[in-house]
Design a protein around this motif. Structure first.
Motif, mmCIF file in Angstrom:
data_model
loop_
_atom_site.group_PDB
_atom_site.id
_atom_site.type_symbol
_atom_site.label_atom_id
_atom_site.label_comp_id
_atom_site.label_asym_id
_atom_site.label_seq_id
_atom_site.Cartn_x
_atom_site.Cartn_y
_atom_site.Cartn_z
ATOM 1 N N THR A 219 -33.634 60.439 38.963
ATOM 2 C CA THR A 219 -34.782 59.541 39.105
ATOM 3 C C THR A 219 -34.801 58.801 40.430
ATOM 4 O O THR A 219 -35.759 58.086 40.721
ATOM 5 C CB THR A 219 -34.783 58.503 37.968
ATOM 6 N N ASP A 220 -33.748 58.962 41.227
ATOM 7 C CA ASP A 220 -33.652 58.182 42.461
ATOM 8 C C ASP A 220 -33.894 59.014 43.726
ATOM 9 O O ASP A 220 -33.584 58.574 44.826
ATOM 10 C CB ASP A 220 -32.282 57.514 42.555
ATOM 11 N N ALA A 221 -34.468 60.194 43.592
ATOM 12 C CA ALA A 221 -34.699 61.044 44.760
ATOM 13 C C ALA A 221 -35.733 60.389 45.682
ATOM 14 O O ALA A 221 -36.694 59.772 45.229
ATOM 15 C CB ALA A 221 -35.188 62.421 44.333
ATOM 16 N N VAL A 222 -35.506 60.537 46.966
ATOM 17 C CA VAL A 222 -36.461 60.091 47.973
ATOM 18 C C VAL A 222 -37.334 61.292 48.307
ATOM 19 O O VAL A 222 -36.831 62.319 48.773
ATOM 20 C CB VAL A 222 -35.737 59.570 49.238
ATOM 21 N N LEU A 223 -38.632 61.159 48.039
ATOM 22 C CA LEU A 223 -39.547 62.261 48.336
ATOM 23 C C LEU A 223 -40.034 62.152 49.766
ATOM 24 O O LEU A 223 -40.396 61.078 50.232
ATOM 25 C CB LEU A 223 -40.747 62.262 47.390
ATOM 26 N N GLY A 224 -40.041 63.298 50.422
ATOM 27 C CA GLY A 224 -40.561 63.394 51.775
ATOM 28 C C GLY A 224 -41.915 64.077 51.754
ATOM 29 O O GLY A 224 -42.625 64.045 50.746
ATOM 30 N N PRO A 225 -42.226 64.756 52.837
ATOM 31 C CA PRO A 225 -43.545 65.377 52.945
ATOM 32 C C PRO A 225 -43.677 66.650 52.109
ATOM 33 O O PRO A 225 -42.686 67.209 51.643
ATOM 34 C CB PRO A 225 -43.624 65.729 54.440
ATOM 35 N N VAL A 226 -44.920 67.091 51.944
ATOM 36 C CA VAL A 226 -45.185 68.400 51.352
ATOM 37 C C VAL A 226 -44.814 69.430 52.415
ATOM 38 O O VAL A 226 -45.314 69.393 53.539
ATOM 39 C CB VAL A 226 -46.665 68.551 50.938
ATOM 40 N N GLN B 162 -51.449 79.397 39.365
ATOM 41 C CA GLN B 162 -51.010 78.077 39.810
ATOM 42 C C GLN B 162 -51.252 77.866 41.296
ATOM 43 O O GLN B 162 -51.130 78.774 42.096
ATOM 44 C CB GLN B 162 -49.506 77.888 39.519
ATOM 45 N N ASP B 163 -51.552 76.615 41.624
ATOM 46 C CA ASP B 163 -51.631 76.124 42.999
ATOM 47 C C ASP B 163 -50.455 75.159 43.124
ATOM 48 O O ASP B 163 -50.462 74.091 42.503
ATOM 49 C CB ASP B 163 -52.971 75.415 43.218
ATOM 50 N N GLU B 164 -49.429 75.546 43.889
ATOM 51 C CA GLU B 164 -48.181 74.789 43.931
ATOM 52 C C GLU B 164 -47.997 74.065 45.269
ATOM 53 O O GLU B 164 -48.217 74.651 46.325
ATOM 54 C CB GLU B 164 -46.986 75.724 43.707
ATOM 55 N N TRP B 165 -47.561 72.795 45.185
ATOM 56 C CA TRP B 165 -47.187 71.996 46.344
ATOM 57 C C TRP B 165 -45.686 71.763 46.259
ATOM 58 O O TRP B 165 -45.182 71.320 45.219
ATOM 59 C CB TRP B 165 -47.882 70.650 46.324
ATOM 60 N N TYR B 166 -44.966 72.035 47.355
ATOM 61 C CA TYR B 166 -43.515 71.871 47.408
ATOM 62 C C TYR B 166 -43.163 70.659 48.263
ATOM 63 O O TYR B 166 -43.358 70.683 49.476
ATOM 64 C CB TYR B 166 -42.859 73.121 48.000
ATOM 65 N N TYR B 167 -42.632 69.619 47.624
ATOM 66 C CA TYR B 167 -42.194 68.411 48.322
ATOM 67 C C TYR B 167 -40.731 68.531 48.727
ATOM 68 O O TYR B 167 -39.918 69.094 47.978
ATOM 69 C CB TYR B 167 -42.301 67.189 47.403
ATOM 70 N N LEU B 168 -40.381 67.948 49.860
ATOM 71 C CA LEU B 168 -38.983 67.768 50.218
ATOM 72 C C LEU B 168 -38.471 66.571 49.443
ATOM 73 O O LEU B 168 -39.149 65.540 49.339
ATOM 74 C CB LEU B 168 -38.852 67.508 51.725
ATOM 75 N N GLY B 169 -37.289 66.696 48.858
ATOM 76 C CA GLY B 169 -36.653 65.590 48.163
ATOM 77 C C GLY B 169 -35.199 65.496 48.579
ATOM 78 O O GLY B 169 -34.555 66.511 48.868
#
Length: 175
Positions: free
Chosen positions: A77-84, A101-108
């Motif tokens: 629950t403590d991940a820092v999300l970055g950009p897509v 599906q239309d998928e967005w991949y975030y950096l975490g």
């Protein structure tokens, strides 16, 4: 994760419509990526690895869905999300229905490597056999099925070049 039955589950789009999905490319302090090991419930020997994530629910944003799915599937629950990083369209059969599906991949990023899949849905409990942290080298050397199919190459580029200035559109995958 796809969460499907013969008909759409509450909050899920009807079969044939495009499902909006958020996924997380979660990296630990050693730049290992967390992947889930999934299988077709009706054919448990048909397996693959994939990033945490799943469909948007109600009015939540892609980022809210990414955080919720990560917590449900991994306990983190403590991940820092970055950009897509990337976006892609995909289509595949799973659990008796066809998913678009239309998928967005975030950096975490996270410092926590212990996982707790206790929040998984009933379908995830029937179709996910575990989680594993992979180095870029391990992923590149693997002969197992991984989605998206170019993940090893994409991860290597991410670790060398950093996140792209704008999300990269990946090729459509249809299974």
């Amino acid at each position: 994760m796809a969460s499907g039955r013969a008909g759409a589950a509450p909050g899920e789009p009807a079969e044939g419509t495009v499902r909006q999905v958020s996924r997380i490319v979660l990296l630990d302090p050693d730049d290992r990526i967390l992947l889930l090991h999934g299988f077709e419930p009706a054919r448990p020997t048909e397996t693959w690895w994939f990033t945490p994530g799943g469909g948007l629910e109600g009015t939540e944003s892609h980022e809210e869905a990414a955080r919720r799915e990560l917590a449900e599937e991994t306990g983190i629950t403590d991940a820092v999300l970055g950009p897509v990083l990337w976006k892609r369209r995909c289509a595949f059969p799973f659990d008796g229905r066809r998913w678009e599906q239309d998928e967005w991949y975030y950096l975490g990023r996270t410092d926590r490597t212990a996982t707790d899949p206790g929040g998984q849905t009933e379908l995830e409990r029937r179709s996910v056999s575990g989680l594993r942290w992979w180095t870029s080298e391990e992923l590149s050397a693997s002969h197992e099925t991984v989605y998206p199919t170019r993940l090893a190459e994409l991860l290597r580029m991410l670790l060398v070049e950093g996140p792209p200035n704008a999300p990269v559109l990946l090729e459509t995958e249809r299974v």
